[in-house]
Design a protein around this motif. Structure first.
Motif, PDB file in Angstrom:
ATOM      1  N   GLY A 229      39.101  39.395  31.162  1.00  0.00           N
ATOM      2  CA  GLY A 229      38.265  39.378  29.956  1.00  0.00           C
ATOM      3  C   GLY A 229      39.050  39.663  28.693  1.00  0.00           C
ATOM      4  N   LYS A 230      40.023  40.564  28.780  1.00  0.00           N
ATOM      5  CA  LYS A 230      40.768  40.980  27.595  1.00  0.00           C
ATOM      6  C   LYS A 230      42.008  40.145  27.312  1.00  0.00           C
ATOM      7  CE  LYS A 230      39.227  45.756  27.700  1.00  0.00           C
ATOM      8  NZ  LYS A 230      39.502  47.077  28.242  1.00  0.00           N
ATOM      9  N   GLN A 231      42.700  39.719  28.391  1.00  0.00           N
ATOM     10  CA  GLN A 231      43.997  39.049  28.196  1.00  0.00           C
ATOM     11  C   GLN A 231      44.021  37.598  28.676  1.00  0.00           C
ATOM     12  OE1 GLN A 231      47.300  41.417  29.563  1.00  0.00           O
ATOM     13  NE2 GLN A 231      46.218  43.320  29.117  1.00  0.00           N
ATOM     14  N   GLY A 232      42.929  37.168  29.316  1.00  0.00           N
ATOM     15  CA  GLY A 232      42.868  35.773  29.738  1.00  0.00           C
ATOM     16  C   GLY A 232      43.261  35.546  31.198  1.00  0.00           C
ATOM     17  N   ASP A 233      42.987  34.331  31.633  1.00  0.00           N
ATOM     18  CA  ASP A 233      43.217  33.958  33.029  1.00  0.00           C
ATOM     19  C   ASP A 233      44.685  34.073  33.437  1.00  0.00           C
ATOM     20  OD1 ASP A 233      40.540  33.344  33.117  1.00  0.00           O
ATOM     21  OD2 ASP A 233      40.826  31.172  33.112  1.00  0.00           O
ATOM     22  N   ASP A 234      45.576  33.561  32.601  1.00  0.00           N
ATOM     23  CA  ASP A 234      46.988  33.512  32.985  1.00  0.00           C
ATOM     24  C   ASP A 234      47.568  34.902  33.225  1.00  0.00           C
ATOM     25  OD1 ASP A 234      46.872  30.776  32.884  1.00  0.00           O
ATOM     26  OD2 ASP A 234      47.808  30.619  30.905  1.00  0.00           O
ATOM     27  N   LYS A 235      47.275  35.832  32.340  1.00  0.00           N
ATOM     28  CA  LYS A 235      47.787  37.209  32.493  1.00  0.00           C
ATOM     29  C   LYS A 235      47.205  37.857  33.749  1.00  0.00           C
ATOM     30  CE  LYS A 235      50.553  38.474  29.116  1.00  0.00           C
ATOM     31  NZ  LYS A 235      51.962  38.520  29.416  1.00  0.00           N
ATOM     32  N   ALA A 236      45.909  37.685  33.944  1.00  0.00           N
ATOM     33  CA  ALA A 236      45.264  38.280  35.124  1.00  0.00           C
ATOM     34  C   ALA A 236      45.860  37.688  36.398  1.00  0.00           C
ATOM     35  CB  ALA A 236      43.756  38.050  35.082  1.00  0.00           C
ATOM     36  N   LEU A 237      46.030  36.386  36.412  1.00  0.00           N
ATOM     37  CA  LEU A 237      46.579  35.721  37.589  1.00  0.00           C
ATOM     38  C   LEU A 237      48.016  36.164  37.848  1.00  0.00           C
ATOM     39  CD1 LEU A 237      45.850  33.697  39.760  1.00  0.00           C
ATOM     40  CD2 LEU A 237      46.725  31.889  38.282  1.00  0.00           C
ATOM     41  N   GLU A 238      48.788  36.275  36.797  1.00  0.00           N
ATOM     42  CA  GLU A 238      50.183  36.715  36.926  1.00  0.00           C
ATOM     43  C   GLU A 238      50.250  38.102  37.570  1.00  0.00           C
ATOM     44  OE1 GLU A 238      53.541  38.026  33.752  1.00  0.00           O
ATOM     45  OE2 GLU A 238      52.496  36.140  33.294  1.00  0.00           O
ATOM     46  N   SER A 239      49.384  39.006  37.132  1.00  0.00           N
ATOM     47  CA  SER A 239      49.413  40.360  37.707  1.00  0.00           C
ATOM     48  C   SER A 239      48.894  40.366  39.147  1.00  0.00           C
ATOM     49  CB  SER A 239      48.627  41.342  36.839  1.00  0.00           C
ATOM     50  OG  SER A 239      47.262  41.041  36.872  1.00  0.00           O
ATOM     51  N   LEU A 240      47.939  39.475  39.451  1.00  0.00           N
ATOM     52  CA  LEU A 240      47.402  39.413  40.817  1.00  0.00           C
ATOM     53  C   LEU A 240      48.397  38.805  41.799  1.00  0.00           C
ATOM     54  CD1 LEU A 240      43.715  38.266  40.254  1.00  0.00           C
ATOM     55  CD2 LEU A 240      44.534  40.531  40.927  1.00  0.00           C
ATOM     56  N   ARG A 241      49.243  37.901  41.345  1.00  0.00           N
ATOM     57  CA  ARG A 241      50.190  37.239  42.245  1.00  0.00           C
ATOM     58  C   ARG A 241      51.079  38.253  42.960  1.00  0.00           C
ATOM     59  NH1 ARG A 241      49.009  33.653  44.789  1.00  0.00           N
ATOM     60  NH2 ARG A 241      51.113  33.178  45.355  1.00  0.00           N
ATOM     61  N   ARG A 242      51.369  39.363  42.308  1.00  0.00           N
ATOM     62  CA  ARG A 242      52.213  40.386  42.943  1.00  0.00           C
ATOM     63  C   ARG A 242      51.487  41.041  44.110  1.00  0.00           C
ATOM     64  NH1 ARG A 242      52.749  42.929  37.681  1.00  0.00           N
ATOM     65  NH2 ARG A 242      53.467  41.197  36.435  1.00  0.00           N
ATOM     66  N   VAL A 243      50.178  41.134  44.004  1.00  0.00           N
ATOM     67  CA  VAL A 243      49.367  41.792  45.037  1.00  0.00           C
ATOM     68  C   VAL A 243      48.937  40.797  46.115  1.00  0.00           C
ATOM     69  CG1 VAL A 243      47.234  43.087  45.440  1.00  0.00           C
ATOM     70  CG2 VAL A 243      48.507  43.426  43.320  1.00  0.00           C
ATOM     71  N   LEU A 244      48.574  39.601  45.685  1.00  0.00           N
ATOM     72  CA  LEU A 244      48.005  38.616  46.604  1.00  0.00           C
ATOM     73  C   LEU A 244      49.072  37.734  47.234  1.00  0.00           C
ATOM     74  CD1 LEU A 244      44.890  37.541  44.512  1.00  0.00           C
ATOM     75  CD2 LEU A 244      44.976  39.129  46.438  1.00  0.00           C
ATOM     76  N   LYS A 245      50.032  38.353  47.829  1.00  0.00           N
ATOM     77  CA  LYS A 245      51.072  37.610  48.539  1.00  0.00           C
ATOM     78  C   LYS A 245      50.464  37.044  49.817  1.00  0.00           C
ATOM     79  CE  LYS A 245      54.964  38.923  46.257  1.00  0.00           C
ATOM     80  NZ  LYS A 245      55.035  38.145  45.074  1.00  0.00           N
ATOM     81  N   GLU A 246      50.774  35.786  50.100  1.00  0.00           N
ATOM     82  CA  GLU A 246      50.164  35.121  51.245  1.00  0.00           C
ATOM     83  C   GLU A 246      50.513  35.795  52.567  1.00  0.00           C
ATOM     84  OE1 GLU A 246      51.250  33.543  48.563  1.00  0.00           O
ATOM     85  OE2 GLU A 246      49.632  32.186  47.975  1.00  0.00           O
ATOM     86  N   ASP A 247      51.727  36.384  52.678  1.00  0.00           N
ATOM     87  CA  ASP A 247      52.067  37.064  53.931  1.00  0.00           C
ATOM     88  C   ASP A 247      51.190  38.310  54.127  1.00  0.00           C
ATOM     89  OD1 ASP A 247      53.448  38.188  51.749  1.00  0.00           O
ATOM     90  OD2 ASP A 247      55.061  38.945  53.014  1.00  0.00           O
ATOM     91  N   LYS A 248      50.856  38.996  53.040  1.00  0.00           N
ATOM     92  CA  LYS A 248      49.964  40.169  53.130  1.00  0.00           C
ATOM     93  C   LYS A 248      48.550  39.725  53.501  1.00  0.00           C
ATOM     94  CE  LYS A 248      52.877  43.356  51.705  1.00  0.00           C
ATOM     95  NZ  LYS A 248      53.845  43.462  52.775  1.00  0.00           N
ATOM     96  N   LEU A 249      48.105  38.610  52.918  1.00  0.00           N
ATOM     97  CA  LEU A 249      46.777  38.092  53.256  1.00  0.00           C
ATOM     98  C   LEU A 249      46.738  37.629  54.713  1.00  0.00           C
ATOM     99  CD1 LEU A 249      46.048  36.266  49.931  1.00  0.00           C
ATOM    100  CD2 LEU A 249      44.616  38.066  50.913  1.00  0.00           C
ATOM    101  N   ALA A 250      47.811  37.030  55.179  1.00  0.00           N
ATOM    102  CA  ALA A 250      47.881  36.605  56.582  1.00  0.00           C
ATOM    103  C   ALA A 250      47.794  37.818  57.506  1.00  0.00           C
ATOM    104  CB  ALA A 250      49.173  35.823  56.838  1.00  0.00           C
ATOM    105  N   GLU A 251      48.523  38.884  57.166  1.00  0.00           N
ATOM    106  CA  GLU A 251      48.474  40.106  57.980  1.00  0.00           C
ATOM    107  C   GLU A 251      47.067  40.701  57.979  1.00  0.00           C
ATOM    108  OE1 GLU A 251      51.519  42.793  56.551  1.00  0.00           O
ATOM    109  OE2 GLU A 251      53.063  41.252  56.880  1.00  0.00           O
ATOM    110  N   ARG A 252      46.425  40.726  56.831  1.00  0.00           N
ATOM    111  CA  ARG A 252      45.059  41.259  56.733  1.00  0.00           C
ATOM    112  C   ARG A 252      44.105  40.433  57.590  1.00  0.00           C
ATOM    113  NH1 ARG A 252      42.118  44.410  53.148  1.00  0.00           N
ATOM    114  NH2 ARG A 252      39.941  43.809  52.898  1.00  0.00           N
ATOM    115  N   LEU A 253      44.219  39.125  57.505  1.00  0.00           N
ATOM    116  CA  LEU A 253      43.369  38.225  58.282  1.00  0.00           C
ATOM    117  C   LEU A 253      43.553  38.487  59.787  1.00  0.00           C
ATOM    118  CD1 LEU A 253      42.999  34.479  57.517  1.00  0.00           C
ATOM    119  CD2 LEU A 253      43.283  35.244  59.837  1.00  0.00           C
TER     120      LEU A 253
END
Length: 194
Positions: A96-120
């Protein structure tokens, strides 16, 4: 995509294929892992969801012997990970404050596909399943890249077939989300219904 078949005709081939012994035991794949993609026109998203919940899943539950399966919505998987890490509200606030690109950039560090695969894998134990189905690909975009997730799942699934429902095109070499976005090269899956 075979233009001689309608979307409905292709839908009606899902159940016979996923309940076949060859599919369930990864036969005829030339030692490849049993990863399958059912691609469909993105504008048919709601019909696809409806068919999955009202036809495919009930039929799999009624099958004798019953099939052990899990349907995982990738968007819900992503949201669950963000909630567990106490980041969902922060991400929404940042967007809401900084826009989609900034939010996505910060999420990419957390939402690593290998971590999501392990969670799944932790949540659904594919080794105890006969079939794993992935949905929510379009909803999870751009937070999640499906070709990277599929690659991250390879070492975890062994003999459990995986079927991903994909809103776009898969030609056996690349995934084209929504039939528009640039192609993500991925060639280790088979088209469920050519």
């Amino acid at each position: 995509m075979n233009m001689t078949q309608t979307f409905e005709e292709r839908l009606n081939q899902i159940l016979p294929r996923v309940t076949s012994e060859d599919f369930l035991h990864n036969r005829g794949l030339g030692n490849e892992i049993g990863f399958w993609i059912f691609d469909y026109p993105p504008e048919q998203e709601l019909a696809m969801r409806e068919f999955l919940t009202s036809v495919v899943e009930p039929a799999l539950k009624k099958r004798q012997p019953p099939l052990r399966f899990a349907t995982i919505n990738l968007f819900e998987l992503v949201i669950g990970l963000l909630e567990d890490r106490k980041l969902l509200d922060k991400a929404i606030d940042m967007q809401g404050k900084q826009g989609d690109d900034k939010a996505l950039e910060s999420l990419r560090r957390v939402l690593k596909e290998d971590k999501l695969a392990e969670r799944l894998v932790q949540q659904h134990n594919p080794g105890a399943l006969d079939l794993l189905m992935l949905t929510g690909v379009g909803s999870a975009f751009p937070m999640l890249r499906t070709h990277t997730l599929l690659s991250a799942l390879h070492p975890h699934l062994n003999h459990t077939p995986l079927l991903m429902f994909f809103p776009g095109r898969y030609d056996g070499y690349s995934l084209r989300l929504f039939n528009k976005l640039s192609e993500d090269h991925y060639y280790r899956a088979f088209r469920l219904v050519p």
